[in-house]
Scaffold this motif. Structure first.
Motif, PDB file in Angstrom:
ATOM      1  N   LEU A 147       0.868  -1.165   0.000  1.00  0.00           N
ATOM      2  CA  LEU A 147       0.000   0.000   0.000  1.00  0.00           C
ATOM      3  C   LEU A 147       0.910   1.222   0.000  1.00  0.00           C
ATOM      4  N   GLU A 148       0.809   1.991  -1.058  1.00  0.00           N
ATOM      5  CA  GLU A 148       1.715   3.128  -1.285  1.00  0.00           C
ATOM      6  C   GLU A 148       1.315   4.300  -0.373  1.00  0.00           C
ATOM      7  N   GLY A 149       2.289   4.945   0.257  1.00  0.00           N
ATOM      8  CA  GLY A 149       1.939   6.073   1.128  1.00  0.00           C
ATOM      9  C   GLY A 149       3.097   7.046   1.274  1.00  0.00           C
ATOM     10  N   GLY A 150       3.883   7.234   0.225  1.00  0.00           N
ATOM     11  CA  GLY A 150       4.975   8.214   0.259  1.00  0.00           C
ATOM     12  C   GLY A 150       6.094   7.807   1.202  1.00  0.00           C
ATOM     13  N   CYS A 151       6.912   8.810   1.599  1.00  0.00           N
ATOM     14  CA  CYS A 151       8.048   8.552   2.498  1.00  0.00           C
ATOM     15  C   CYS A 151       7.575   8.602   3.950  1.00  0.00           C
ATOM     16  N   CYS A 152       8.129   7.740   4.782  1.00  0.00           N
ATOM     17  CA  CYS A 152       7.807   7.780   6.215  1.00  0.00           C
ATOM     18  C   CYS A 152       8.494   9.002   6.827  1.00  0.00           C
ATOM     19  N   GLN A 153       7.733   9.840   7.552  1.00  0.00           N
ATOM     20  CA  GLN A 153       8.355  11.092   8.030  1.00  0.00           C
ATOM     21  C   GLN A 153       9.453  10.856   9.051  1.00  0.00           C
ATOM     22  N   LYS A 154       9.296   9.886   9.942  1.00  0.00           N
ATOM     23  CA  LYS A 154      10.289   9.751  11.014  1.00  0.00           C
ATOM     24  C   LYS A 154      11.512   8.959  10.576  1.00  0.00           C
ATOM     25  N   GLY A 155      11.299   7.863   9.896  1.00  0.00           N
ATOM     26  CA  GLY A 155      12.428   7.152   9.277  1.00  0.00           C
ATOM     27  C   GLY A 155      13.130   6.131  10.148  1.00  0.00           C
ATOM     28  N   ILE A 156      12.881   6.146  11.447  1.00  0.00           N
ATOM     29  CA  ILE A 156      13.467   5.131  12.341  1.00  0.00           C
ATOM     30  C   ILE A 156      12.307   4.477  13.094  1.00  0.00           C
ATOM     31  N   GLU A 157      12.450   3.200  13.425  1.00  0.00           N
ATOM     32  CA  GLU A 157      11.353   2.474  14.045  1.00  0.00           C
ATOM     33  C   GLU A 157      10.944   3.065  15.402  1.00  0.00           C
ATOM     34  N   SER A 158       9.813   2.551  15.889  1.00  0.00           N
ATOM     35  CA  SER A 158       9.282   3.017  17.169  1.00  0.00           C
ATOM     36  C   SER A 158      10.199   2.630  18.331  1.00  0.00           C
ATOM     37  N   THR A 159      10.018   3.312  19.440  1.00  0.00           N
ATOM     38  CA  THR A 159      10.727   2.992  20.687  1.00  0.00           C
ATOM     39  C   THR A 159       9.906   1.938  21.432  1.00  0.00           C
ATOM     40  N   VAL A 160      10.572   0.861  21.872  1.00  0.00           N
ATOM     41  CA  VAL A 160       9.860  -0.199  22.602  1.00  0.00           C
ATOM     42  C   VAL A 160      10.138  -0.026  24.101  1.00  0.00           C
ATOM     43  N   ILE A 161       9.059   0.077  24.882  1.00  0.00           N
ATOM     44  CA  ILE A 161       9.208   0.384  26.311  1.00  0.00           C
ATOM     45  C   ILE A 161       8.472  -0.630  27.179  1.00  0.00           C
ATOM     46  N   GLU A 162       9.174  -1.114  28.211  1.00  0.00           N
ATOM     47  CA  GLU A 162       8.593  -2.022  29.221  1.00  0.00           C
ATOM     48  C   GLU A 162       8.325  -1.180  30.458  1.00  0.00           C
ATOM     49  N   VAL A 163       7.064  -1.127  30.892  1.00  0.00           N
ATOM     50  CA  VAL A 163       6.766  -0.267  32.050  1.00  0.00           C
ATOM     51  C   VAL A 163       6.416  -1.051  33.309  1.00  0.00           C
ATOM     52  N   SER A 164       6.444  -2.395  33.224  1.00  0.00           N
ATOM     53  CA  SER A 164       6.036  -3.145  34.412  1.00  0.00           C
ATOM     54  C   SER A 164       7.198  -3.339  35.399  1.00  0.00           C
ATOM     55  N   THR A 165       8.421  -3.027  34.971  1.00  0.00           N
ATOM     56  CA  THR A 165       9.562  -3.116  35.888  1.00  0.00           C
ATOM     57  C   THR A 165       9.540  -1.894  36.816  1.00  0.00           C
ATOM     58  N   GLU A 166      10.289  -1.972  37.923  1.00  0.00           N
ATOM     59  CA  GLU A 166      10.244  -0.861  38.876  1.00  0.00           C
ATOM     60  C   GLU A 166      10.652   0.448  38.200  1.00  0.00           C
TER      61      GLU A 166
END
Ligand code: TXA
Ligand code: MG
Length: 309
Positions: A165-184
């Motif tokens: 599915l065509e949608g131009g260039c991705c504005q951010k260009g780097i993948e998402s940040t993965v965060i674990e919040v269940s640790t202290e």
């Protein structure tokens, strides 16, 4: 198989492919994803096959609304709620305890699932019209730089997936940040397009996981983003790096040298995909803001690192 190149007016068609268990690559604000119905184990298996992805590397599940996650996960930790309010839709991928409805293959057998809501209208519309959460890794061949245009996806995936599915260039260009919040102390499992500084403004101090951390992301043990060329990364103080690069470019005749602006987050992967010389020399950038994620990706892309005092 023939790979269709679809435009945004064809989202309905793309959604019907997803519903039938097919594979559709789609744009997000970060990079293009390779999507399938996250709840259909056969469809998810075909993502791993198309990418040549190791089976122990779990996928991110994409939703179009906060309400959808209730049927997917058990409880939503308080800090996750805060991050969702601050950064959804956006490049903020959160780890939750998964419910049975998510097949084991989607999460590579883990009892957690990473979920995000992409900040891209085409992606959101595709999820809504499909009527299911969409599992999607970056739409590159495993080990190669992530795709930030439909042409990049076609290069890696033509003949292997049902549609792009065509949608131009991705504005951010780097993948998402993965965060674990269940640790202290919450942990950033993968650096990405949401900076550590922005996360800390919202929920206070976080740690950044390393190879030796107890809690980590399975994907981070793999070398990634390898360009076809040998990449020599020169790290350190700006002037010292520039001096060293001069010396190296004389030594390696016919090599190419990148400038700091070439590795800005929104250009990085496109630049790595375009290198035509056998050797490319690259300077480090300061590890502040998105510079942290850029340096993470460059270190994984590099064949050789020279770290100056
Ligand atoms: O921006 C993005 O996140 C893109 C777009 C398409 O949304 N997706 C993406 O997916 O980068 P992928 O599969 O290339 O990277 C997902 C990362 C991997 O490092 C994986 O190990 C980690 O997220 N991950 C997924 N599920 C996890 C889990 N349950 N626990 C820990 N890490 C997980
Ligand atoms: Mg990836």
């Amino acid at each position: 198989m023939e790979t269709l190149l679809l435009k945004d007016k064809d989202i309905e068609k793309a959604a019907s492919i997803i519903k039938k268990g097919g594979l559709v690559a789609f744009p997000t604000e970060t990079v293009y994803g390779l999507g399938a119905d996250a709840l259909n184990p056969e469809a998810v298996a075909s993502i791993f096959a198309a990418k040549n992805r190791p089976a122990d590397n779990p996928l991110i599940v994409h939703v179009a609304s906060v309400d959808e996650i209730e049927k997917l996960v058990f409880n939503i930790p308080k800090k996750a709620k805060i991050l969702m309010e601050c950064f959804w839709p956006g490049p903020c991928s959160l780890v939750f305890r998964k419910k049975e409805i998510i097949p084991a293959i989607t999460t590579a057998g883990l009892d957690t699932v990473v979920i995000r809501m992409p900040d891209n209208e085409i992606a959101l519309e595709l999820i809504r019209k499909s009527g299911v959460p969409i599992a999607a890794p970056s739409a590159n061949t495993s080990g190669k730089p992530s795709p930030t245009t439909a042409a990049h996806v076609m290069h890696d995936m033509v003949g292997r997936i049902d549609a792009v599915l065509e949608g131009g260039c991705c504005q951010k260009g780097i993948e998402s940040t993965v965060i674990e919040v269940s640790t202290e102390v919450p942990m950033v499992l993968r650096l990405g397009s949401l900076s550590v500084e922005d996360i800390e403004k919202c929920i206070g101090k976080v740690e950044i996981a390393t190879e030796t951390s107890e809690v980590k992301s399975p994907g981070m043990k793999y070398r990634h983003y390898a360009p076809d060329a040998k990449l020599i990364l020169v790290e350190g103080d700006e002037n010292a790096v520039d001096e060293k690069i001069k010396e190296l470019s004389l030594k390696y005749k016919g090599s190419m040298t990148l400038k700091r602006e070439d590795v800005a987050p929104e250009k990085l992967f496109a630049v790595l995909r375009k290198i035509e010389t056998a050797i490319v020399i690259c300077p480090s950038v300061p590890e502040i803001g998105l510079g942290k994620a850029v340096m993470d990706r460059l270190r994984r892309a590099a064949s050789e690192r020279i770290v100056l005092e």
